[in-house]
Design a protein around this motif. Structure first.
Motif, PDB file in Angstrom:
ATOM      1  N   PRO A 594       6.757   4.383   9.536  1.00 27.19           N
ATOM      2  CA  PRO A 594       6.499   4.341   8.263  1.00 27.19           C
ATOM      3  C   PRO A 594       7.566   3.582   7.818  1.00 27.19           C
ATOM      4  N   VAL A 595       7.477   3.182   6.549  1.00 25.16           N
ATOM      5  CA  VAL A 595       8.512   2.360   5.668  1.00 25.16           C
ATOM      6  C   VAL A 595       9.492   3.325   5.284  1.00 25.16           C
ATOM      7  N   ALA A 596      10.737   2.953   4.686  1.00 21.30           N
ATOM      8  CA  ALA A 596      11.594   3.926   4.220  1.00 21.30           C
ATOM      9  C   ALA A 596      11.380   4.263   2.849  1.00 21.30           C
ATOM     10  N   HIS A 597      10.612   3.427   1.918  1.00 21.93           N
ATOM     11  CA  HIS A 597      10.329   3.990   0.390  1.00 21.93           C
ATOM     12  C   HIS A 597       8.772   3.817   0.383  1.00 21.93           C
ATOM     13  N   ARG A 598       8.531   4.685  -0.474  1.00 22.58           N
ATOM     14  CA  ARG A 598       7.029   4.721  -0.786  1.00 22.58           C
ATOM     15  C   ARG A 598       6.432   3.517  -1.522  1.00 22.58           C
ATOM     16  N   PHE A 599       7.366   2.717  -2.281  1.00 20.83           N
ATOM     17  CA  PHE A 599       6.831   1.671  -3.098  1.00 20.83           C
ATOM     18  C   PHE A 599       6.391   0.459  -2.163  1.00 20.83           C
ATOM     19  N   GLU A 600       6.993   0.511  -0.921  1.00 28.73           N
ATOM     20  CA  GLU A 600       6.650  -0.566   0.216  1.00 28.73           C
ATOM     21  C   GLU A 600       5.458  -0.797   0.222  1.00 28.73           C
ATOM     22  N   TRP A 601       4.623   0.203   0.492  1.00 32.54           N
ATOM     23  CA  TRP A 601       3.270   0.104   0.999  1.00 32.54           C
ATOM     24  C   TRP A 601       2.320   0.646  -0.422  1.00 32.54           C
ATOM     25  N   LEU A 602       2.818   1.287  -1.174  1.00 33.03           N
ATOM     26  CA  LEU A 602       2.253   1.749  -2.566  1.00 33.03           C
ATOM     27  C   LEU A 602       1.687   0.549  -3.327  1.00 33.03           C
ATOM     28  N   ALA A 603       2.683  -0.192  -3.685  1.00 30.56           N
ATOM     29  CA  ALA A 603       2.559  -1.364  -4.635  1.00 30.56           C
ATOM     30  C   ALA A 603       1.471  -2.343  -4.099  1.00 30.56           C
ATOM     31  N   PRO A 604       1.591  -2.910  -2.945  1.00 30.19           N
ATOM     32  CA  PRO A 604       0.498  -3.869  -2.453  1.00 30.19           C
ATOM     33  C   PRO A 604      -0.870  -3.018  -2.536  1.00 30.19           C
ATOM     34  N   VAL A 605      -1.092  -1.748  -2.211  1.00 30.35           N
ATOM     35  CA  VAL A 605      -2.270  -1.018  -2.346  1.00 30.35           C
ATOM     36  C   VAL A 605      -2.729  -0.924  -3.727  1.00 30.35           C
ATOM     37  N   LEU A 606      -1.942  -0.716  -4.610  1.00 30.28           N
ATOM     38  CA  LEU A 606      -2.293  -0.541  -6.309  1.00 30.28           C
ATOM     39  C   LEU A 606      -2.782  -1.855  -6.795  1.00 30.28           C
ATOM     40  N   VAL A 607      -1.826  -2.970  -6.378  1.00 36.64           N
ATOM     41  CA  VAL A 607      -2.422  -4.113  -6.635  1.00 36.64           C
ATOM     42  C   VAL A 607      -3.882  -4.397  -6.123  1.00 36.64           C
ATOM     43  N   VAL A 608      -4.137  -4.386  -4.977  1.00 39.92           N
ATOM     44  CA  VAL A 608      -5.668  -4.583  -4.492  1.00 39.92           C
ATOM     45  C   VAL A 608      -6.543  -3.567  -5.269  1.00 39.92           C
ATOM     46  N   ASP A 609      -5.998  -2.297  -5.585  1.00 36.84           N
ATOM     47  CA  ASP A 609      -7.173  -1.287  -6.309  1.00 36.84           C
ATOM     48  C   ASP A 609      -7.199  -1.939  -7.624  1.00 36.84           C
ATOM     49  N   ALA A 610      -6.124  -2.700  -8.382  1.00 39.51           N
ATOM     50  CA  ALA A 610      -6.486  -3.083  -9.729  1.00 39.51           C
ATOM     51  C   ALA A 610      -7.438  -4.515  -9.597  1.00 39.51           C
ATOM     52  N   VAL A 611      -7.192  -5.446  -8.557  1.00 39.93           N
ATOM     53  CA  VAL A 611      -8.056  -6.529  -8.413  1.00 39.93           C
ATOM     54  C   VAL A 611      -9.744  -5.912  -8.052  1.00 39.93           C
ATOM     55  N   PHE A 612      -9.767  -4.931  -7.490  1.00 41.53           N
ATOM     56  CA  PHE A 612     -11.203  -4.244  -7.249  1.00 41.53           C
ATOM     57  C   PHE A 612     -11.704  -3.656  -8.508  1.00 41.53           C
ATOM     58  N   VAL A 613     -10.896  -3.085  -9.233  1.00 38.34           N
ATOM     59  CA  VAL A 613     -11.167  -2.372 -10.599  1.00 38.34           C
ATOM     60  C   VAL A 613     -11.646  -3.559 -11.526  1.00 38.34           C
ATOM     61  N   LEU A 614     -10.843  -4.770 -11.526  1.00 31.14           N
ATOM     62  CA  LEU A 614     -11.334  -5.871 -12.456  1.00 31.14           C
ATOM     63  C   LEU A 614     -12.678  -6.533 -11.986  1.00 31.14           C
ATOM     64  N   PHE A 615     -12.803  -6.633 -10.877  1.00 31.38           N
ATOM     65  CA  PHE A 615     -14.418  -6.991 -10.269  1.00 31.38           C
ATOM     66  C   PHE A 615     -15.151  -6.219 -10.650  1.00 31.38           C
ATOM     67  N   LYS A 666       1.955   2.473   7.736  1.00 32.77           N
ATOM     68  CA  LYS A 666       3.127   2.306   7.135  1.00 32.77           C
ATOM     69  C   LYS A 666       3.450   3.384   6.064  1.00 32.77           C
ATOM     70  N   ALA A 667       2.465   4.150   5.689  1.00 38.11           N
ATOM     71  CA  ALA A 667       2.887   5.193   4.679  1.00 38.11           C
ATOM     72  C   ALA A 667       3.258   6.506   5.245  1.00 38.11           C
ATOM     73  N   PRO A 668       4.633   6.952   4.914  1.00 44.07           N
ATOM     74  CA  PRO A 668       5.106   8.152   5.289  1.00 44.07           C
ATOM     75  C   PRO A 668       4.003   9.441   4.983  1.00 44.07           C
ATOM     76  N   ARG A 669       4.146  10.567   5.857  1.00 43.57           N
ATOM     77  CA  ARG A 669       3.453  11.671   5.408  1.00 43.57           C
ATOM     78  C   ARG A 669       4.003  13.046   5.235  1.00 43.57           C
ATOM     79  N   GLU A 670       5.568  12.989   5.258  1.00 43.66           N
ATOM     80  CA  GLU A 670       6.291  14.022   5.308  1.00 43.66           C
ATOM     81  C   GLU A 670       5.904  15.108   4.309  1.00 43.66           C
ATOM     82  N   THR A 671       5.825  14.645   2.860  1.00 46.61           N
ATOM     83  CA  THR A 671       5.714  15.589   1.784  1.00 46.61           C
ATOM     84  C   THR A 671       4.337  15.659   1.205  1.00 46.61           C
TER      85      THR A 671
END
Length: 849
Positions: A594-615, A666-671
């Motif tokens: 997993p990556v050290a920070h949550r934004f490293e995986w979450l930001a790309p996924v949210l961008v893809v989510d936004a593109v899908f919502v726009l579609f 890549k997403a951590p699951r500890e918390t």
């Protein structure tokens, strides 16, 4: 099994050229035979490549085996086994190297044997008389007998010197025998050095000893007797080489977790080029020894330091001094299992030499080329030969050579597939695994399609899927990469299994003469063919007899059957080896990084989510705005609009699964917050993807209504639906964030959908949809319907009599034998038998596009 026909050649370069030439000649000959026999390229190419590789393997193994034997022999010699030899039969540079290697091994073995015999003989022969001599001289020296003091003291000195020699020899004999355990205890270094100096002073040498220990209370762990032996030998060596009135310096000091012992004299010293030789056994040097000593003291000193896990060497004297200076670097706590450089484990000390009849030195076993290539990825753990698999593959190959050529897909193909699957499954070491049995059942269902359906496209797809599923089942793959490796492993098994094939051939001969058996069989067949053809061309009666014994199938038929036999038999044999020894793929747990920070995986996924919502918003605008809004905005009709985007939506669906896979790795699951973000962001993406799947299927439906139904469009529909099913399964796995079952689910569900298409009778379904469209719109492609397989006939015969001749072409049909029986063709044959006399093909069909 290898051939050494190139051994007489004296050059490696010429051998390589002959190897390439032989492979090329075999490839050209086989390809020419295949072309003359009408063998298709898809069958001729793999058979040609396989035979060329087989020739290369047979010739190359004999060329490289001495090198591999030398590698194995060198490892054994490094461990102390000097009796090993390599096979040196070739006359080239490699053969000369092998011969030189054998001579070197013989010389090393002789030197080692002489050294051991010398130590054992001297120790055994001199110990008893020297002990008696010492006792007599002690009596004379003590006045028990009438002595001549000067003579007797000299005799006693010589006896003690010889006893020291024997003691040294016995020590080295124990070293060679591996009988030198450490008796560990705490040793006070100052007391150890003082005791050794006191013993050295008894020798009455005119030297002074300067002993210093830093810190004074230095204490180490070791064997007191061995350490005392080390110090005594160093002091003896230094005192003998110091000038009268000289000083021998003894220094001991701590250095971290080690301690250093240095003994220096004021003698002539040792030249740097002679320092290492001084520690060799019997390595007495005039520069070092000065005319006295046995040449064993420093060798024993090195052995003691090695036994304690340390090192010893000569170092340069102090800048203000001269002479020899020896430094021993020892750990304060010796390792548990030291490995002295001279240690060779044996059960007992070497006894007196006993005459042993000469034996032939063992030959080093050379590892195979395939073991060196595949060993790490695909090890072969003592797999024995298997005659049943070889005979089974040969039987299936012969059956295929008889049944398959000049026949359409049907019952014969099904019989061959069942036989091949039976051989492979029986050989599998995982045949009781539930997943392997499930794959076997699905493979059987896929193979049965050739008996039910006449449509070659669906039958071939089922056969390809069955082959891949069989490989995955044999290897028990669990992940998508392991599925790919399993499929690749099947053809690679033809190379990896060559050593196993050689062991299997040796089982056939019983005595290991597989090469002789193969040569005998080949020469016999060649002799039979050559002389039978000669006599048949020379004598008509003989030709009649040969013709009666050998059916006249024509050269084309013989060549094709041979190619089919070799190809199918080789595929089954490779599958049998894969079943016996599958590679280890996907056995270990998946490593998560997993990556050290949550934004490293979450930001790309949210961008893809936004593109899908726009579609999705764009899709809603099309739905609520209507066709007029679409044409006014984009200039496209609705049919053009849906046709333009279907392929892209299918690719987007597949890429979504890749995004989910990458994000979960890549997403951590500890918390709890980490897990909530995973479920929320990826769940939104999956839901949007399902809407995209629905949009894609709807677009294809509109397009099919406008332009008709085809096989490719049906497959694309099913593929998109399967991707949607995988998205739903991914969402189900995301609930628990565990989806190890997902790859196998995707594999089995894909095969099940393919079987569903076959059960649906796709050509008949396509014909029905096109006829329904004809009834609604009056448009249809009669040529396309007539080009469908015989599976569509039950639907086409429901047309009115005046339209049947538009959709059905009754071409000349060959008489199928029972091995070609197929349900679709059987129905078409019955229909053709009833209508072939009155049937005419119409060219003025209504609604033709």
């Amino acid at each position: 099994m290898s051939l050494r026909v190139l051994d007489p050649v004296r050059s490696v370069k010429v051998k390589l050229g002959l190897l390439v030439a032989a492979s090329v000649v075999v490839a050209v000959a086989v390809a020419t035979i295949g072309e003359a026999g009408g063998v298709p390229l898809w069958l001729s190419i793999p058979v040609t490549v396989a035979l060329a590789l087989a020739v290369t393997q047979l010739l190359a193994v004999g060329m490289t085996s001495p090198l591999r034997e030398m590698t194995s022999a060198a490892r054994r010699m490094a461990s102390g086994d000097h009796d090993v030899r390599v096979t040196a039969t070739s006359r080239d540079e490699v053969g000369a190297l092998a011969a030189a290697f054998n001579r070197m091994a013989e010389e090393l073995a002789a030197v080692d044997r002489q050294r051991r015999e010398l130590v054992a003989n001297v120790s055994h022969e001199l110990r008893t008389p020297l002990t008696a001599l010492n006792a007599l001289l002690e009596n004379l020296a003590d006045g028990v007998a009438e002595p001549d003091p000067v003579t007797l003291r000299a005799a006693l000195d010589q006896g003690e010197r010889m006893a020291g020699l024997v003691g040294d020899l016995l020590d080295l004999s124990r070293v060679d025998a591996g009988k030198a355990p450490l008796a560990r205890e705490q040793v006070e270094v100052r007391r150890l050095l003082d005791a050794a100096v006191a013993e050295s002073r008894v020798a009455a040498r005119d030297v002074t000893y300067d002993v210093r220990v830093d810190p004074p209370d230095l204490s180490v762990e070791g064997d007191p007797a061995r350490l005392r032996q080390l110090v005594a030998n160093l002091l003896d060596n230094a005192s003998r080489h110091s000038p009268p009135g000289g000083t021998v310096s003894v220094r001991a000091r701590a250095s971290g977790d080690r301690w250093l012992l240095e003994v220096a004299d004021q003698g002539p010293g040792v030249a740097p080029e002679h320092r290492e030789r001084a520690f060799e056994r019997f390595g007495t040097l005039s520069e070092v020894d000065g005319g006295g000593g046995t040449g064993l003291g420093l060798a024993i000193a090195r052995w003691v330091t090695d036994l304690h896990g340390g090192t010893i060497r000569f170092v340069d004297p102090e800048p203000w001094g001269s002479g020899a200076r020896v430094r021993a670097d020892l750990p304060t706590v010796p390792p548990t299992s030291p490995t002295p450089r001279d240690e060779t484990p044996m059960p007992h000390p070497a006894p007196p030499p006993v005459a042993v009849p000469p034996q032939r030195p063992p030959t080093a076993a050379a590892p195979s080329l395939t073991e060196a290539t595949f060993g790490d990825f695909w090890p072969e753990r003592g797999l024995p030969g298997n005659l049943r698999v070889l005979l089974g593959a040969l039987g299936v190959g012969l059956l295929a050579g008889i049944v398959l050529p000049y026949r359409d897909l049907g019952l014969g193909v099904f019989v061959v597939l069942v036989a091949a699957g039976g051989v492979v499954l029986a050989a599998s070491r995982n045949r009781h695994d539930p997943f392997t049995l499930t794959c076997a059942a699905l493979c059987l269902a896929l193979a049965s399609v050739v008996v039910v359906r006449d449509a070659e496209w669906i039958a071939v797809l089922c056969l390809l899927a069955g082959g891949g599923l069989c490989a995955v089942g044999l290897v028990r793959g669990r992940t998508v990469p392991s599925f790919v490796v399993s499929v690749i492993a099947w053809p690679l098994a033809g190379l990896r299994g060559l050593p196993w094939l050689g062991r299997t051939f040796r089982i056939v001969t019983g005595l290991g003469h597989s090469a002789a058996l193969a040569r005998t069989a080949v020469l016999s067949l060649v002799g039979l063919a050559v002389f039978a053809l000669l006599f048949a061309s020379a004598d008509a009666l003989f030709a009649e007899w040969v013709g009666a014994l050998v059916p006249d199938r024509g050269w084309d038929g013989v060549a094709l059957r041979l190619f089919v036999t070799f190809f199918v038999g080789g595929v089954v044999l490779a599958g049998g080896y894969l079943a016996l020894n599958p590679p280890e793929v996907g056995a270990g747990p998946r490593v998560q990084r997993p990556v050290a920070h949550r934004f490293e995986w979450l930001a790309p996924v949210l961008v893809v989510d936004a593109v899908f919502v726009l579609f999705l918003v764009a899709q809603a605008a099309v739905i609520f705005g209507g066709h007029d809004y679409l044409e006014r905005t984009t200039g496209l009709t609705y049919a053009e609009y849906v046709h333009q985007g279907f392929g892209q939506l299918t690719v987007a669906t597949a890429l979504t699964l890749l995004v989910v896979w990458a994000a979960t790795r890549k997403a951590p699951r500890e918390t709890p917050a980490d897990r909530a973000w995973i479920r929320g962001s990826l769940g939104l993406l999956c839901v949007a993807t399902l809407v995209v799947v629905a949009s894609a299927l709807y677009r294809m439906s509109v397009y099919q209504d406008a332009y008709g139904f085809t096989r490719l469009r049906l497959l694309v529909d099913v593929f998109e639906g399967w991707l949607g099913l995988l998205v739903v399964a991914t969402m189900a796995g995301g609930v628990a964030l565990r989806a190890a079952w997902l790859p196998r689910f995707g594999l089995v569900s894909g095969v099940a959908l393919l079987l569903g298409i076959a059960a649906l009778n796709p050509d008949a379904w396509i014909a029905r949809q096109n006829l329904d469209r004809y009834e609604a719109s009056g448009e249809v492609d009669w040529a396309y319907l007539a080009g469908l397989s015989d599976d569509a006939l039950p639907v086409l015969t429901d047309l009115p009599d005046d339209l049947e001749e538009c959709a059905i072409h009754l071409a000349d049909r060959p008489d199928d034998d029972w091995l070609e029986w197929n349900l679709g063709r059987a129905r078409a044959a019955d229909f053709a038998a009833e209508h072939e006399e009155t049937w005419q093909h119409r060219t003025d069909c209504p609604g033709q596009r």
